[in-house]
Design a protein around this motif. Structure first.
Motif, PDB file in Angstrom:
ATOM      1  N   MET A   1      24.129  -4.093  26.513  1.00  0.00           N
ATOM      2  CA  MET A   1      23.016  -3.172  26.401  1.00  0.00           C
ATOM      3  C   MET A   1      23.402  -1.949  25.560  1.00  0.00           C
ATOM      4  SD  MET A   1      20.798  -1.825  29.556  1.00  0.00           S
ATOM      5  CE  MET A   1      19.619  -0.568  29.387  1.00  0.00           C
ATOM      6  N   PHE A   2      24.565  -1.388  25.794  1.00  0.00           N
ATOM      7  CA  PHE A   2      25.030  -0.221  25.047  1.00  0.00           C
ATOM      8  C   PHE A   2      26.213  -0.578  24.153  1.00  0.00           C
ATOM      9  CE2 PHE A   2      23.095   1.598  28.895  1.00  0.00           C
ATOM     10  CZ  PHE A   2      22.173   2.445  28.297  1.00  0.00           C
ATOM     11  N   ARG A   3      26.178  -1.753  23.552  1.00  0.00           N
ATOM     12  CA  ARG A   3      27.321  -2.230  22.758  1.00  0.00           C
ATOM     13  C   ARG A   3      27.651  -1.296  21.603  1.00  0.00           C
ATOM     14  NH1 ARG A   3      31.906  -4.341  23.324  1.00  0.00           N
ATOM     15  NH2 ARG A   3      32.697  -5.055  21.359  1.00  0.00           N
ATOM     16  N   ARG A   4      26.649  -0.818  20.886  1.00  0.00           N
ATOM     17  CA  ARG A   4      26.896   0.051  19.736  1.00  0.00           C
ATOM     18  C   ARG A   4      27.526   1.378  20.178  1.00  0.00           C
ATOM     19  NH1 ARG A   4      26.354  -0.128  14.567  1.00  0.00           N
ATOM     20  NH2 ARG A   4      25.619   1.627  13.337  1.00  0.00           N
ATOM     21  N   GLU A   5      27.068   1.925  21.287  1.00  0.00           N
ATOM     22  CA  GLU A   5      27.626   3.186  21.785  1.00  0.00           C
ATOM     23  C   GLU A   5      29.058   2.996  22.277  1.00  0.00           C
ATOM     24  OE1 GLU A   5      24.609   2.063  22.457  1.00  0.00           O
ATOM     25  OE2 GLU A   5      23.348   3.597  21.540  1.00  0.00           O
ATOM     26  N   ILE A   6      29.328   1.854  22.892  1.00  0.00           N
ATOM     27  CA  ILE A   6      30.682   1.560  23.350  1.00  0.00           C
ATOM     28  C   ILE A   6      31.618   1.432  22.155  1.00  0.00           C
ATOM     29  CG2 ILE A   6      32.107  -0.196  24.474  1.00  0.00           C
ATOM     30  CD1 ILE A   6      29.715  -0.731  26.340  1.00  0.00           C
ATOM     31  N   ASP A   7      31.155   0.737  21.117  1.00  0.00           N
ATOM     32  CA  ASP A   7      31.974   0.611  19.903  1.00  0.00           C
ATOM     33  C   ASP A   7      32.234   1.971  19.277  1.00  0.00           C
ATOM     34  OD1 ASP A   7      32.376  -2.076  20.012  1.00  0.00           O
ATOM     35  OD2 ASP A   7      30.858  -2.594  18.511  1.00  0.00           O
ATOM     36  N   TYR A   8      31.200   2.810  19.197  1.00  0.00           N
ATOM     37  CA  TYR A   8      31.398   4.135  18.618  1.00  0.00           C
ATOM     38  C   TYR A   8      32.406   4.941  19.439  1.00  0.00           C
ATOM     39  CZ  TYR A   8      30.961   9.009  17.601  1.00  0.00           C
ATOM     40  OH  TYR A   8      31.273  10.308  17.313  1.00  0.00           O
ATOM     41  N   ALA A   9      32.310   4.876  20.768  1.00  0.00           N
ATOM     42  CA  ALA A   9      33.242   5.613  21.629  1.00  0.00           C
ATOM     43  C   ALA A   9      34.678   5.144  21.381  1.00  0.00           C
ATOM     44  CB  ALA A   9      32.861   5.436  23.096  1.00  0.00           C
ATOM     45  N   TYR A  10      34.861   3.849  21.182  1.00  0.00           N
ATOM     46  CA  TYR A  10      36.192   3.295  20.910  1.00  0.00           C
ATOM     47  C   TYR A  10      36.760   3.869  19.619  1.00  0.00           C
ATOM     48  CZ  TYR A  10      39.706  -0.184  19.667  1.00  0.00           C
ATOM     49  OH  TYR A  10      40.866  -0.816  19.283  1.00  0.00           O
ATOM     50  N   PHE A  11      35.955   3.837  18.543  1.00  0.00           N
ATOM     51  CA  PHE A  11      36.446   4.316  17.253  1.00  0.00           C
ATOM     52  C   PHE A  11      36.587   5.837  17.225  1.00  0.00           C
ATOM     53  CE2 PHE A  11      34.782   0.145  15.858  1.00  0.00           C
ATOM     54  CZ  PHE A  11      35.956  -0.345  15.331  1.00  0.00           C
ATOM     55  N   ALA A  12      35.728   6.526  17.931  1.00  0.00           N
ATOM     56  CA  ALA A  12      35.840   7.986  17.981  1.00  0.00           C
ATOM     57  C   ALA A  12      37.108   8.387  18.727  1.00  0.00           C
ATOM     58  CB  ALA A  12      34.607   8.584  18.656  1.00  0.00           C
ATOM     59  N   ALA A  13      37.408   7.691  19.815  1.00  0.00           N
ATOM     60  CA  ALA A  13      38.598   8.031  20.599  1.00  0.00           C
ATOM     61  C   ALA A  13      39.878   7.643  19.864  1.00  0.00           C
ATOM     62  CB  ALA A  13      38.539   7.328  21.956  1.00  0.00           C
ATOM     63  N   ARG A  14      39.898   6.483  19.214  1.00  0.00           N
ATOM     64  CA  ARG A  14      41.112   6.005  18.559  1.00  0.00           C
ATOM     65  C   ARG A  14      41.351   6.662  17.208  1.00  0.00           C
ATOM     66  NH1 ARG A  14      43.605   1.232  20.685  1.00  0.00           N
ATOM     67  NH2 ARG A  14      45.095   1.664  19.047  1.00  0.00           N
ATOM     68  N   LEU A  15      40.272   6.902  16.442  1.00  0.00           N
ATOM     69  CA  LEU A  15      40.429   7.365  15.064  1.00  0.00           C
ATOM     70  C   LEU A  15      39.810   8.722  14.797  1.00  0.00           C
ATOM     71  CD1 LEU A  15      39.607   3.981  13.322  1.00  0.00           C
ATOM     72  CD2 LEU A  15      41.856   4.914  13.818  1.00  0.00           C
ATOM     73  N   GLY A  16      39.071   9.263  15.754  1.00  0.00           N
ATOM     74  CA  GLY A  16      38.440  10.564  15.553  1.00  0.00           C
ATOM     75  C   GLY A  16      37.257  10.523  14.603  1.00  0.00           C
ATOM     76  N   TRP A  17      36.549   9.412  14.579  1.00  0.00           N
ATOM     77  CA  TRP A  17      35.419   9.265  13.665  1.00  0.00           C
ATOM     78  C   TRP A  17      34.206  10.032  14.156  1.00  0.00           C
ATOM     79  CZ3 TRP A  17      35.035   3.436  12.033  1.00  0.00           C
ATOM     80  CH2 TRP A  17      36.139   3.123  11.240  1.00  0.00           C
ATOM     81  N   THR A  18      33.396  10.454  13.199  1.00  0.00           N
ATOM     82  CA  THR A  18      32.103  11.060  13.507  1.00  0.00           C
ATOM     83  C   THR A  18      31.051   9.943  13.539  1.00  0.00           C
ATOM     84  OG1 THR A  18      31.556  11.416  11.180  1.00  0.00           O
ATOM     85  CG2 THR A  18      32.757  13.193  12.313  1.00  0.00           C
ATOM     86  N   PRO A  19      29.865  10.208  14.094  1.00  0.00           N
ATOM     87  CA  PRO A  19      28.825   9.166  14.094  1.00  0.00           C
ATOM     88  C   PRO A  19      28.445   8.718  12.679  1.00  0.00           C
ATOM     89  CG  PRO A  19      28.257  10.891  15.642  1.00  0.00           C
ATOM     90  CD  PRO A  19      29.472  11.359  14.903  1.00  0.00           C
ATOM     91  N   GLU A  20      28.505   9.629  11.716  1.00  0.00           N
ATOM     92  CA  GLU A  20      28.160   9.264  10.340  1.00  0.00           C
ATOM     93  C   GLU A  20      29.190   8.293   9.764  1.00  0.00           C
ATOM     94  OE1 GLU A  20      28.412  12.594  11.287  1.00  0.00           O
ATOM     95  OE2 GLU A  20      26.267  12.748  11.655  1.00  0.00           O
TER      96      GLU A  20
END
Length: 108
Positions: free
Chosen positions: A1-20
Motif C-alpha cells: 500500500m505504501f511501497r513508494r513511501e517505504i522505498d523513499y524512506a530507505y533511500f533517504a536514510a541510506r543516501l540522504g536523498w531528497t524527494p526530488e
C-alpha cells in the motif's frame, strides 16, 4: 500500500536523498541503486569478517610465530600504455601537419 513511501524512506536514510532526487529516477535505476547498496553491504561485511578472523588468529597464535597481516600489500600491475610509441609518433605528425610547428616563446 505504501511501497513508494517505504522505498523513499530507505533511500533517504541510506543516501540522504531528497524527494526530488528520488522521484527523478526510474524504477530500473532505483533497482540498480538498491543492488549496488546490497553489494556494498556484503563487501563491508566480508571485510569485517576477514579482519575479525585475522585478529582472533593473531591473539591465539603460539609464541614466536609471526603475526598475520591484516592488509596484504599489492604490487602495482604494469599495464601497457594506452597509446604505443608508434601511435604517439603518428599523432604528433598529424598534429604538426594540421597546426604547423609553433615557435617556442622565450622570456627575457
Amino acid at each position: 500500500m505504501f511501497r513508494r513511501e517505504i522505498d523513499y524512506a530507505y533511500f533517504a536514510a541510506r543516501l540522504g536523498w531528497t524527494p526530488e532526487q528520488y522521484g527523478s529516477l526510474t524504477p530500473v535505476q532505483l533497482s540498480f541503486v538498491r543492488k549496488e547498496l546490497e553489494t556494498r553491504t556484503v563487501r563491508d561485511s566480508e571485510i569485517m569478517q576477514h579482519a575479525t578472523e585475522v585478529a582472533v588468529a593473531n591473539v591465539l597464535r603460539k609464541k614466536g610465530r609471526k603475526l598475520l597481516e591484516l592488509w596484504k600489500k599489492v604490487q602495482p600491475e604494469h599495464s601497457a600504455p594506452p597509446v604505443t610509441k608508434s601511435e604517439f609518433d603518428l599523432l604528433k605528425q598529424a598534429f604538426a601537419s594540421k597546426y604547423g610547428k609553433r615557435q617556442r616563446m622565450t622570456t627575457e
